[in-house]
Motif scaffolding. Structure first.
Motif, PDB file in Angstrom:
ATOM      1  N   ASN A 145       0.840  -1.207   0.000  1.00 25.52           N
ATOM      2  CA  ASN A 145       0.000   0.000   0.000  1.00 25.52           C
ATOM      3  C   ASN A 145       0.877   1.261   0.000  1.00 25.52           C
ATOM      4  N   THR A 146       2.191   1.077  -0.187  1.00 30.72           N
ATOM      5  CA  THR A 146       3.051   2.270  -0.288  1.00 30.72           C
ATOM      6  C   THR A 146       3.672   2.358  -1.688  1.00 30.72           C
ATOM      7  N   SER A 147       4.545   1.408  -2.004  1.00 31.91           N
ATOM      8  CA  SER A 147       5.203   1.448  -3.319  1.00 31.91           C
ATOM      9  C   SER A 147       4.402   0.554  -4.268  1.00 31.91           C
ATOM     10  N   VAL A 148       3.405   1.122  -4.899  1.00 29.40           N
ATOM     11  CA  VAL A 148       2.556   0.324  -5.789  1.00 29.40           C
ATOM     12  C   VAL A 148       3.244   0.216  -7.149  1.00 29.40           C
ATOM     13  N   CYS A 149       3.580  -1.017  -7.527  1.00 30.06           N
ATOM     14  CA  CYS A 149       4.301  -1.250  -8.783  1.00 30.06           C
ATOM     15  C   CYS A 149       3.358  -1.849  -9.820  1.00 30.06           C
ATOM     16  N   LEU A 150       3.400  -1.286 -11.015  1.00 31.35           N
ATOM     17  CA  LEU A 150       2.459  -1.695 -12.066  1.00 31.35           C
ATOM     18  C   LEU A 150       3.209  -2.115 -13.315  1.00 31.35           C
ATOM     19  N   LYS A 151       2.608  -3.065 -14.053  1.00 41.25           N
ATOM     20  CA  LYS A 151       3.218  -3.468 -15.330  1.00 41.25           C
ATOM     21  C   LYS A 151       2.171  -3.315 -16.439  1.00 41.25           C
ATOM     22  N   PHE A 152       2.652  -3.000 -17.634  1.00 40.36           N
ATOM     23  CA  PHE A 152       1.756  -2.918 -18.791  1.00 40.36           C
ATOM     24  C   PHE A 152       1.625  -4.321 -19.385  1.00 40.36           C
ATOM     25  N   THR A 153       0.384  -4.701 -19.699  1.00 40.42           N
ATOM     26  CA  THR A 153       0.151  -6.083 -20.133  1.00 40.42           C
ATOM     27  C   THR A 153      -0.432  -6.159 -21.548  1.00 40.42           C
ATOM     28  N   ASP A 154      -0.386  -5.052 -22.280  1.00 40.99           N
ATOM     29  CA  ASP A 154      -0.989  -5.008 -23.611  1.00 40.99           C
ATOM     30  C   ASP A 154      -0.067  -5.699 -24.633  1.00 40.99           C
ATOM     31  N   ASP A 155      -0.638  -6.623 -25.412  1.00 40.28           N
ATOM     32  CA  ASP A 155       0.147  -7.386 -26.385  1.00 40.28           C
ATOM     33  C   ASP A 155       0.802  -6.523 -27.455  1.00 40.28           C
ATOM     34  N   ARG A 156       0.226  -5.346 -27.691  1.00 42.19           N
ATOM     35  CA  ARG A 156       0.783  -4.492 -28.742  1.00 42.19           C
ATOM     36  C   ARG A 156       2.154  -3.935 -28.351  1.00 42.19           C
TER      37      ARG A 156
END
Ligand SMILES: Cc1ncc(COP(=O)(O)O)c(C=O)c1O
Length: 384
Positions: free
Chosen positions: A304-315
């Motif tokens: 709930n502090t360092s929220v890490c996100l990844k892009f998952t779009d095939d393009r």
């Protein structure tokens, strides 16, 4: 999909994971009570350092019989000092699931050359904390700042362990519930959740950690900056504000101001609720989109502090270039500063959600991420 810019911008675009956003009410004039140009050993300086220690105890709910010290070199200094002073008495279990934990493994295996069992998990996952041998000394990071993966709770740490648990809690303290009875050594720095200044680390010791310090002397020499004992006894002064070397009284004042602000938002509970609300806004955003996801695979381990996100779009064929372009676009618009993933972590975004960040700012940022994503997809020349 429209690539029109959102109408609203975050009031504060600072979403860096360290140094983190300062308290929302911050103003340099708030530091005017700092005893600048005075000795930190004068009564006024000592009183400020003591207030920083006792304020930490009060806001974090640290038991009375735990020692709290202000030490040099930020969280790194505090954690290194603990490892170099206490490890080696028995084998160690080294736990790493992201970059900082991996750094502590290097210290223990390559520098100290301690008999160690290394437990690792890739970015996005966590080591099975129940499978560790707690009769050895266990070193771990509570919240992996570079992967956004955290220990859910300390339930699996046995109360009757023979080894010490040594916890780097720098991006967890003031945002997550730390079970003090399960932690023998805990460290953090001011520059994280309270948005304080870097340079000083906090070292929190359980009575068992103190016992180790007083009963064991490592085989290797310790520089003055790491020495926590004097003549085989704990140097109690360090835990009353008589720091090993000179602290910045400006940074101390800044921390005291941040602690006051923490009290004003409801103390630890209020801070945790603020971080939870910030992170939840991002989780909901990801939930309703099929092109972005939390790096943390198990929802129970989501930070709930360092929220890490990844892009998952095939393009997207080159994830690192794409994520950097999104972060750059957001920075250029002045809506999000420093939100690219950590240099050693998988490509993506990392958005700080600690309590000094306003939920309204996270909410204002999210449509901009939509905008930047679609703009970068369009720039790829792929169908939008
Ligand atoms: C988990 C963790 N440990 C250690 C550090 C190092 O902290 P400092 O630079 O305050 O020493 C960081 C900094 O981001 C961190 O996130």
């Amino acid at each position: 999909m429209t690539t029109e810019q959102p109408a609203t911008r975050p009031g504060n675009p600072r979403f860096s994971s360290g140094p983190c956003a300062k308290i929302p009410t911050f103003d340099l004039s708030k530091l005017s009570d700092a005893p600048l140009g005075r000795s930190h050993r004068a009564a006024v300086g000592k009183a400020k350092l003591k207030a920083a220690i006792e304020g930490t105890r009060e806001v974090l709910g640290i038991p009375d019989d735990y020692r709290i010290g202000i030490v040099p070199a930020s969280d790194t200094g505090a954690f290194e000092m603990a490892m170099w002073s206490m490890l080696g008495e028995r084998p160690a279990e080294m736990v790493a699931w992201e970059s900082f934990g991996a750094g502590w493994v290097t210290d223990v295996v390559k520098q100290l050359k301690i008999d160690a069992q290394v437990h690792e998990a890739p970015y996005g996952r966590i080591v099975d904390m129940a499978a560790l041998n707690y009769d050895n000394d266990v070193c771990f990071t509570w919240n992996g700042t570079t992967s956004g993966v955290r220990v859910p709770d300390g339930g699996v740490i046995p109360a009757d362990r023979a080894g010490l648990t040594m916890c780097d809690a720098t991006s967890a303290a003031f945002a997550q519930d730390l079970p003090w009875d399960k932690l023998d050594v805990t460290t953090f720095s001011w520059q994280k959740v309270l948005g304080g200044e870097a340079a000083h680390g906090m070292l929190i010791l359980s009575p068992r950690a103190v016992k180790r310090l007083e009963s064991y002397t490592p085989a290797w020499p310790l520089p003055k900056i790491f020495r926590l004992t004097k003549g085989g006894k704990l140097n109690e002064g360090i835990f009353e504000g008589a720091t090993i070397n000179t602290p910045s009284m400006l940074a101390v004042e800044d921390y005291l101001v941040a602690l006051d602000w923490a009290r004003s938002v409801g103390g630890l509970k209020g801070l945790m609720a603020r971080a939870d609300a910030n992170a939840q806004a991002i989780w909901d955003f990801c939930e309703s989109r099929d092109w972005i996801a939390n790096l943390a695979e198990d929802p129970a381990t989501r930070s709930n502090t360092s929220v890490c996100l990844k892009f998952t779009d095939d393009r997207i064929k080159d994830g690192a270039t794409f994520a950097k372009a999104v972060a750059k676009r957001l920075e250029a618009e002045g809506v999000a500063l420093d939100i690219g993933a950590y240099r050693d972590a998988p490509a993506g975004l990392r958005i700080w959600c600690g309590g000094t960040v306003e939920t309204s700012d996270i909410e204002a940022l999210l449509p901009w991420i939509d905008w930047a994503f679609h703009a970068e997809i369009a720039a790829l020349g792929e169908p939008a």
